[in-house]
Design a protein around this motif. Structure first.
Motif, PDB file in Angstrom:
ATOM      1  N   ALA B 198       0.832  -1.192   0.000  1.00 19.98           N
ATOM      2  CA  ALA B 198       0.000   0.000   0.000  1.00 19.98           C
ATOM      3  C   ALA B 198       0.874   1.253   0.000  1.00 19.98           C
ATOM      4  N   GLN B 202       0.965   4.051  -2.960  1.00 22.93           N
ATOM      5  CA  GLN B 202       0.731   5.470  -2.681  1.00 22.93           C
ATOM      6  C   GLN B 202       1.880   6.316  -3.197  1.00 22.93           C
ATOM      7  N   TYR B 227      -7.292  -0.580  -8.422  1.00 23.36           N
ATOM      8  CA  TYR B 227      -7.130   0.593  -7.572  1.00 23.36           C
ATOM      9  C   TYR B 227      -6.465   1.739  -8.311  1.00 23.36           C
TER      10      TYR B 227
END
Lengths: 297, 339
Positions: B198, B202, B227
């Protein structure tokens, strides 16, 4: 900034230090390494260590036995040869020839072998075909006969011995480097360097070479023992360094005629060869165990 | 977004030829050809993220590397901006490499263990003459390290002193320091722990915004692709079988392969609404690919024509296309399975 730099140096050395620690724990190998270092010191400081001038002939002391035998004396601790020259002094000076030729041949052969092996393993294609076939052909010749032939062609002399032995010796590091390069070139960091636009030269010398150096150094030390034996063999056959230069191989040959009555003339230089070669072999195997994790169980 | 394509790939094919040993050749065996990427065409718009998804061995990494000419394409064209990448001379290609970069999957294999972070990240600057001496290079590297979330003080460390996630940050810094426009992300998070994944995703999204990057994001993880991608391409045995905007492809997958991939995503809501479309068997060997539609050996909907003829790519929605013989006549496979 200084704190950071110290950290980095410590980390960079830690792997080397751990390997060194492993090497020193191996007492036999460490002891052998000390023997090798002693031989090197002996060679360097020969003029200060040798009890006599190794070239000074004195027929009064012809075939004088070593000091512990009847007729021996301290002036000639290991006795004298057929020309009355001090055997111990000649052994000490002979170490210069053996170690210098061994180191020079390995240096030349390893440099050539690294360059050829990197080119063959990284560039592949016709470069690999040419170099690999050449290696196969050279491996097909018996080493000593090849060297004898070359010496006969080129004539004796220090430079020629180094050339004659290096001519074939380079194939050993070359094969090691080529094999390691074949594996390393497929790793992603090599691909990353290519993706960044690095040249083949940069990739071979800066990305691949530092990562394959440990096995190459280990092989170089093992091979140095072989080269010392080969030099002794050539000198024994009279094709090596020329008299009166002291060379262990030539000294063994000189004593052949008197081997039954004056055994010390041949035996002591033979023992010197045995000691140095054995010490290098044992030390290099210890190096291999410590520095090349693939050989440790 | 496709109005301004940064990268245009046309009919790209990558064939590997395994040459048999000398003995085998004497016995009359022919060299084997493997088509890892077969006739693939697509484009990526400036500032877009194209997700490329498919199972292991389907050729998605090969496609990414063929675009960068890390593996030389066998045929087809790759256009980047207004340059034909496939036709560039070696020095032109070197200059082009500054503009297109790659982030690798394995953060352990992709960094040279014998070089410091400063050397690794500074290498692109050296190679392309983007630095004024060593001090300037270190300064630029330190700034880049800061951008990817590492400390400038770590510049003299070696890769083995970092964790997987930190190493991946080093790889990202190396790819970005030459200020490229386009990055192939070859499964950049697959080798990392989920929590680290994650963070890296990001970071990639932040950097994309800051440096106006375009990504080709290769992954086998639908949730990751879903995503961050704008568009998705689904690959099966070296071919793109379905491609379109991410909402459209993931919400209404039209190719049976995409549908099976979607149904394999585990759900945690416990409603059990997802019907599993299980595929029979393994990925066929690319040495001997099936005739007709390459998916027919495992497709629950396969009929005779699938075995004989290769399906053409048809438009099935806005910017959404798929290659399947049974697109027109069939219900959604998922609904069919539910009945």
């Amino acid at each position: 900034m200084s704190v950071i730099e110290t950290n980095a140096t410590v980390a960079a050395e830690s792997l080397f230090r751990r390997n060194m620690a492993a090497f020193m724990e191996n007492r036999l190998a460490f002891g052998s390494a000390i023997v090798v270092v002693l031989f090197v010191f002996m060679a360097i400081f020969a003029p200060w260590i040798a009890p006599n001038d190794p070239y000074n002939t004195n027929l009064f002391f012809r075939l004088q036995p070593p000091v512990w035998m009847d007729g021996g004396e301290w002036a000639y601790p290991l006795g004298a040869d057929a020309l009355g020259r001090c055997i111990l002094s000649r052994i000490i000076y002979g170490a210069r020839v053996s170690i210098f030729i061994g180191a020079a041949v390995i240096l030349v052969a390893t440099t050539v072998g690294i360059l050829a092996g990197l080119a063959a393993g990284y560039l592949r294609g016709w470069v690999d075909v040419v170099i690999s076939r050449l290696v196969d052909i050279l491996l097909g010749f018996p080493y000593l006969i090849f060297a004898i032939g070359l010496m006969a062609m080129m004539g004796p002399g220090l430079g020629n011995i180094i050339l004659a032995l290096a001519y074939k010796e380079w194939v050993i590091p070359c094969r090691v480097v080529r094999g390691e390069t074949l594996v390393t070139r497929e790793l992603e960091y090599v691909e990353a360097a290519r993706a960044l636009g690095a040249s083949s030269k940069h990739i071979m010398l800066r990305e691949i070479l530092p990562n394959i150096l440990s096995p190459v150094i280990v092989v170089a030390t093992i091979r140095m023992a072989h080269v010392i034996i080969l030099e002794a063999s050539l000198s024994f056959l009279g094709l090596g360094v020329q008299p009166p230069t002291a060379s262990w191989g030539a000294m063994v040959a000189d004593g052949r005629a008197f081997i039954l009555e004056s055994w010390w003339v041949s035996t002591f230089p033979g023992v010197a060869i045995l000691l140095l070669v054995l010490a290098i072999n044992v030390a290099s195997q210890g190096l291999r165990d410590a520095f090349d994790p693939r050989f440790t169980e | 977004m496709t109005t301004d394509p940064l990268l245009k790939v046309t009919n790209l094919t990558k064939t590997y030829t395994g040459s048999p040993s000398m003995v085998a050749r004497l016995l009359g065996r022919k060299p084997v050809h493997v088509r890892a990427v077969s006739d693939v065409s697509f484009s990526v718009g400036r500032g877009e993220i194209l997700g490329l998804i498919g199972e292991s061995g389907c050729g998605k990494s090969t496609l990414g590397r063929a675009i960068l000419r890390l593996h030389e394409p066998s045929s087809g064209r790759v256009e980047f901006g207004d340059a034909d990448v496939t036709a560039l001379s070696p020095p032109e290609m070197k200059a082009m490499r500054r503009r297109m970069q790659i982030i690798f999957q394995d953060p352990y294999a992709s960094l040279n263990p014998r070089r410091t972070v400063g050397d690794i990240v500074g290498l692109p600057l050296q190679l392309h003459g983007l630095e004024n001496g060593r001090e300037d290079m270190r300064e630029k590297v330190a700034m880049m390290l800061d951008k990817v979330g590492l400390k400038a003080g770590q510049i003299d460390r070696y890769p083995h002193q970092f964790s997987g996630g930190q190493r991946q940050r080093i790889g990202i810094a190396r790819a970005l320091i030459s200020n490229p426009e386009f990055i192939v992300c070859d499964e950049p998070v697959s080798a990392l722990d989920v929590s680290i994944q994650a963070q890296i995703i990001q970071l990639l999204l932040e950097l994309k915004r800051e440096f106006q990057l375009t990504y080709l994001f290769i992954s086998h993880d639908i949730s990751v692709i879903g995503y961050l991608s704008d568009r998705v391409a689904v690959m099966y045995l070296g071919e793109i079988v379905e491609m379109g905007p991410v909402e459209s492809v993931l919400a209404t997958p039209r190719h049976p392969y995409t549908q099976s991939l979607m149904s394999a995503v585990p759900e945690v809501d416990g409603t059990g609404k997802g019907q599993r479309v299980r595929l029979k068997g393994d990925l066929p060997s690319p040495l001997d690919p099936p005739s007709g539609c390459k998916f027919h050996t495992r497709c629950p909907l396969a009929i005779d024509i699938c075995r004989q003829r290769k399906p053409v790519t048809e438009t099935v929605g806005k910017g959404h296309s798929a290659a399947c013989h049974r697109l027109a006549e069939r219900l959604s496979l998922l609904e069919g399975a539910a009945q």
